[in-house]
Design a protein around this motif. Structure first.
Motif, PDB file in Angstrom:
ATOM      1  N   ALA A   1       0.830  -1.198   0.000  1.00 20.33           N
ATOM      2  CA  ALA A   1       0.000   0.000   0.000  1.00 20.33           C
ATOM      3  C   ALA A   1       0.867   1.251   0.000  1.00 20.33           C
ATOM      4  O   ALA A   1       0.594   2.214  -0.735  1.00 20.33           O
ATOM      5  N   ASP A   2       1.926   1.244   0.817  1.00 18.78           N
ATOM      6  CA  ASP A   2       2.814   2.408   0.873  1.00 18.78           C
ATOM      7  C   ASP A   2       3.542   2.618  -0.452  1.00 18.78           C
ATOM      8  O   ASP A   2       3.689   3.750  -0.929  1.00 18.78           O
ATOM      9  N   ALA A   3       4.011   1.524  -1.052  1.00 16.86           N
ATOM     10  CA  ALA A   3       4.740   1.644  -2.311  1.00 16.86           C
ATOM     11  C   ALA A   3       3.834   2.202  -3.409  1.00 16.86           C
ATOM     12  O   ALA A   3       4.245   3.091  -4.171  1.00 16.86           O
ATOM     13  N   ALA A   4       2.605   1.700  -3.495  1.00 11.25           N
ATOM     14  CA  ALA A   4       1.671   2.193  -4.517  1.00 11.25           C
ATOM     15  C   ALA A   4       1.344   3.660  -4.294  1.00 11.25           C
ATOM     16  O   ALA A   4       1.301   4.462  -5.238  1.00 11.25           O
ATOM     17  N   MET A   5       1.121   4.030  -3.034  1.00  9.67           N
ATOM     18  CA  MET A   5       0.762   5.408  -2.706  1.00  9.67           C
ATOM     19  C   MET A   5       1.913   6.357  -3.046  1.00  9.67           C
ATOM     20  O   MET A   5       1.707   7.393  -3.700  1.00  9.67           O
ATOM     21  N   GLU A   6       3.138   6.020  -2.619  1.00  8.80           N
ATOM     22  CA  GLU A   6       4.269   6.906  -2.865  1.00  8.80           C
ATOM     23  C   GLU A   6       4.639   6.937  -4.344  1.00  8.80           C
ATOM     24  O   GLU A   6       5.114   7.969  -4.847  1.00  8.80           O
ATOM     25  N   ALA A   7       4.444   5.823  -5.040  1.00  6.26           N
ATOM     26  CA  ALA A   7       4.729   5.816  -6.472  1.00  6.26           C
ATOM     27  C   ALA A   7       3.815   6.800  -7.203  1.00  6.26           C
ATOM     28  O   ALA A   7       4.247   7.475  -8.153  1.00  6.26           O
ATOM     29  N   LYS A   8       2.575   6.894  -6.761  1.00  2.00           N
ATOM     30  CA  LYS A   8       1.641   7.845  -7.378  1.00  2.00           C
ATOM     31  C   LYS A   8       1.953   9.286  -6.985  1.00  2.00           C
ATOM     32  O   LYS A   8       1.870  10.201  -7.806  1.00  2.00           O
ATOM     33  N   MET A   9       2.316   9.502  -5.717  1.00  4.72           N
ATOM     34  CA  MET A   9       2.481  10.858  -5.205  1.00  4.72           C
ATOM     35  C   MET A   9       3.848  11.453  -5.507  1.00  4.72           C
ATOM     36  O   MET A   9       3.946  12.631  -5.885  1.00  4.72           O
ATOM     37  N   LEU A  10       4.915  10.679  -5.344  1.00  2.00           N
ATOM     38  CA  LEU A  10       6.264  11.236  -5.340  1.00  2.00           C
ATOM     39  C   LEU A  10       7.042  11.027  -6.628  1.00  2.00           C
ATOM     40  O   LEU A  10       7.821  11.896  -7.022  1.00  2.00           O
ATOM     41  N   VAL A  11       6.890   9.887  -7.272  1.00  2.00           N
ATOM     42  CA  VAL A  11       7.725   9.597  -8.433  1.00  2.00           C
ATOM     43  C   VAL A  11       7.539  10.626  -9.552  1.00  2.00           C
ATOM     44  O   VAL A  11       8.532  11.109 -10.121  1.00  2.00           O
ATOM     45  N   PRO A  12       6.305  11.022  -9.916  1.00  2.00           N
ATOM     46  CA  PRO A  12       6.183  12.064 -10.952  1.00  2.00           C
ATOM     47  C   PRO A  12       6.891  13.365 -10.564  1.00  2.00           C
ATOM     48  O   PRO A  12       7.553  13.992 -11.411  1.00  2.00           O
ATOM     49  N   SER A  13       6.790  13.762  -9.296  1.00  2.00           N
ATOM     50  CA  SER A  13       7.474  14.984  -8.844  1.00  2.00           C
ATOM     51  C   SER A  13       8.984  14.810  -8.891  1.00  2.00           C
ATOM     52  O   SER A  13       9.722  15.749  -9.238  1.00  2.00           O
ATOM     53  N   MET A  14       9.477  13.620  -8.543  1.00  4.39           N
ATOM     54  CA  MET A  14      10.918  13.367  -8.591  1.00  4.39           C
ATOM     55  C   MET A  14      11.432  13.444 -10.024  1.00  4.39           C
ATOM     56  O   MET A  14      12.507  13.996 -10.284  1.00  4.39           O
ATOM     57  N   VAL A  15      10.668  12.887 -10.952  1.00  6.13           N
ATOM     58  CA  VAL A  15      11.085  12.929 -12.362  1.00  6.13           C
ATOM     59  C   VAL A  15      11.113  14.376 -12.850  1.00  6.13           C
ATOM     60  O   VAL A  15      12.032  14.789 -13.578  1.00  6.13           O
ATOM     61  N   GLU A  16      10.118  15.175 -12.456  1.00  3.26           N
ATOM     62  CA  GLU A  16      10.089  16.593 -12.846  1.00  3.26           C
ATOM     63  C   GLU A  16      11.307  17.342 -12.314  1.00  3.26           C
ATOM     64  O   GLU A  16      11.782  18.291 -12.946  1.00  3.26           O
ATOM     65  N   ARG A  17      11.819  16.936 -11.154  1.00  2.00           N
ATOM     66  CA  ARG A  17      12.965  17.617 -10.543  1.00  2.00           C
ATOM     67  C   ARG A  17      14.299  17.069 -11.023  1.00  2.00           C
ATOM     68  O   ARG A  17      15.350  17.396 -10.473  1.00  2.00           O
ATOM     69  N   GLY A  18      14.270  16.182 -12.039  1.00  2.00           N
ATOM     70  CA  GLY A  18      15.513  15.735 -12.647  1.00  2.00           C
ATOM     71  C   GLY A  18      15.959  14.339 -12.269  1.00  2.00           C
ATOM     72  O   GLY A  18      16.971  13.851 -12.787  1.00  2.00           O
ATOM     73  N   PHE A  19      15.263  13.655 -11.351  1.00  2.00           N
ATOM     74  CA  PHE A  19      15.611  12.283 -11.008  1.00  2.00           C
ATOM     75  C   PHE A  19      15.234  11.366 -12.163  1.00  2.00           C
ATOM     76  O   PHE A  19      14.217  11.573 -12.829  1.00  2.00           O
ATOM     77  N   SER A  20      16.037  10.335 -12.392  1.00  2.00           N
ATOM     78  CA  SER A  20      15.653   9.349 -13.400  1.00  2.00           C
ATOM     79  C   SER A  20      14.483   8.517 -12.879  1.00  2.00           C
ATOM     80  O   SER A  20      14.364   8.294 -11.676  1.00  2.00           O
ATOM     81  N   LYS A  21      13.633   8.078 -13.801  1.00  2.00           N
ATOM     82  CA  LYS A  21      12.471   7.291 -13.380  1.00  2.00           C
ATOM     83  C   LYS A  21      12.876   5.977 -12.708  1.00  2.00           C
ATOM     84  O   LYS A  21      12.291   5.603 -11.681  1.00  2.00           O
ATOM     85  N   PRO A  22      13.888   5.245 -13.226  1.00  2.00           N
ATOM     86  CA  PRO A  22      14.302   4.010 -12.521  1.00  2.00           C
ATOM     87  C   PRO A  22      14.787   4.282 -11.100  1.00  2.00           C
ATOM     88  O   PRO A  22      14.448   3.542 -10.169  1.00  2.00           O
TER      89      PRO A  22
END
Length: 428
Positions: A115-136
């Motif tokens: 549940a935590d992984a799914a939630m954070e993947a939705k909330m944080l990963v798009p923002s991380m990619v926008e800030r220059g982090f690679s998606k992997p």
């Protein structure tokens, strides 16, 4: 003559490799055993499945699942994330650091790593990619940090282990704090090093003011009190771990009323999610407990124990072998099912070698948590990549340093009992 136990084990493993649902695979192994034992009444099979779920401690599972689901509808996650951002905004790789700390704090609320992984993947990963982090990299950080969730109380894995091994769930909760905090700190250090090399920037250049810190803490204070409420209540005897789950539900409803973000529709949706999630867990538990009963009836644990006692003299060597075995098992078998099947086999042997029961419990849970991240059947990997649309090959390549870190943590837990039993000695 066909060996019923060997045949049932082969059937179960083949079905698991074919990615047939876990409960069907394990149940099929049990059915195969009873079909090959015609003198044994089939009613016993149904009785074992049902009795495997008839345990008072297991009531804590739907309670804590429900509390975690309700928390997601009260705006708690965003408040804690904002608090983490204020604390870690100036750290190198700031948003990745926030993901790790968020998993650590949310582990005390949801108890479910998926549940935590799914939630954070939705909330944080798009923002991380926008800030220059690679998606992997963003996906790996999210999935790996979710391993902390089963360790921080109230982890569902600890409830299951305690009910299977007849250990104090309250002490297991306490024992998971040390490993959870250790993994959080080491992951933050690794992310800082990687972010520095790759040029991942902090979220902000200036430290948060005292006023910003107080505002963020005020918003997150009530949710952050829940783990302390649960641990403190169990420790002083106000309620049992099972009753603590009911307390967590009431507390989550209280937060919904305070923040005015939970509607009646959200409550009904949360109940539906709780029923479906808890039902899937309980079906796996019932199926796995049947297989564990078959192994016990055929004296497999006793024979395995005798063999290990004959060939092994060192407790540490036994733990190393168990680690290798569980790491492989965790790659193919769902963690809760593996725990119910294997703990009755391994825990008595660990006791014979004089290994602390709670240290062994944390080692087993940590091993199976690593398995949830490992190919070919790592559930955390599949869930995270499914949400972020990250390719599996890129995920595995990026995850190599984190696998090494997890193995280092596993070695520390194996070699030094203080990491798992130290807090138990302190609290009790």
């Amino acid at each position: 003559m066909i060996d019923p136990v060997a045949c049932s084990a082969v059937i179960m493993l083949v079905f698991l490799f074919l990615k047939i649902p876990v409960f069907i695979s394990v149940l099929s192994g049990g059915v195969c055993y009873f079909l090959l034992m015609p003198h044994m009444p089939g009613q016993i099979f149904a009785q074992r499945v049902i009795s495997g779920t008839e345990s008072i401690p297991l009531l804590a599972i739907p309670f804590f699942v429900c509390a975690g689901v309700f928390m997601n509808y009260t705006g708690v996650t965003k408040r804690i994330m904002d608090f983490c951002s204020v604390l870690l905004g100036t750290f190198t790789g700031g948003l990745a650091q926030v993901a790790i700390l968020l998993s650590t704090l949310m582990g005390g609320l949801s108890g479910s790593n998926l549940a935590d992984a799914a939630m954070e993947a939705k909330m944080l990963v798009p923002s991380m990619v926008e800030r220059g982090f690679s998606k992997p990299f963003a996906s790996v950080v999210t999935a790996t940090s979710a391993i902390i969730t089963p360790l921080i109380p109230p982890g569902i894995a600890m409830i299951i282990y305690g009910s299977v091994a007849n250990l104090s769930i309250g002490k297991l909760f306490i024992g998971g704090i040390g490993p959870g905090v250790m993994l959080c700190v080491l992951m933050m250090l690794m992310v800082s090093v990687i972010s520095h090399k790759r040029g991942y920037k902090p979220m902000r250049t200036e430290r948060a003011t005292f006023g910003e810190f107080c505002t963020a803490l005020k918003a997150a204070f009530l949710p952050l009190c829940l783990p302390f409420l649960i641990i403190g209540g169990i420790r002083v005897g106000l309620f049992t771990p099972t009753e603590a789950g009911a307390v967590a539900i009431v507390y989550s409803l209280f937060l919904g009323a305070v923040y005015h973000e939970m509607r009646l529709r959200d409550i009904l949706t949360g109940i539906y999610e709780t029923v479906t999630t808890s039902a899937s867990i309980m079906i796996i538990i019932g199926a796995a407990s049947t297989f564990a009963w078959i192994l016990t009836k055929e004296r497999i644990p006793q024979e395995l124990a005798q063999m290990m006692i004959t060939f092994l003299q060192s407790p540490f060597l036994f733990l190393l072998i168990v680690n290798l075995f569980l790491l492989v098992v965790g790659m193919f078998l769902e963690g809760n099912a593996a725990m119910i099947i294997l703990v009755p086999l391994l825990a008595p042997i660990a006791a014979h070698f004089g290994i602390d029961a709670y240290q062994f419990a944390i080692v087993v849970i940590f091993n199976l948590a690593i398995g949830a991240l490992s190919p070919p059947m790592g559930t955390l990997m599949f869930v995270t990549c499914g949400v972020t649309k990250c390719r599996m090959s890129d995920f595995i390549r990026e995850a190599v340093p984190f696998y090494i870190l997890l193995l280092l943590c596993l070695f520390l837990l194996t070699a030094f009992p203080v990491f798992s039993s130290g807090f138990i000695s302190l609290f009790y």
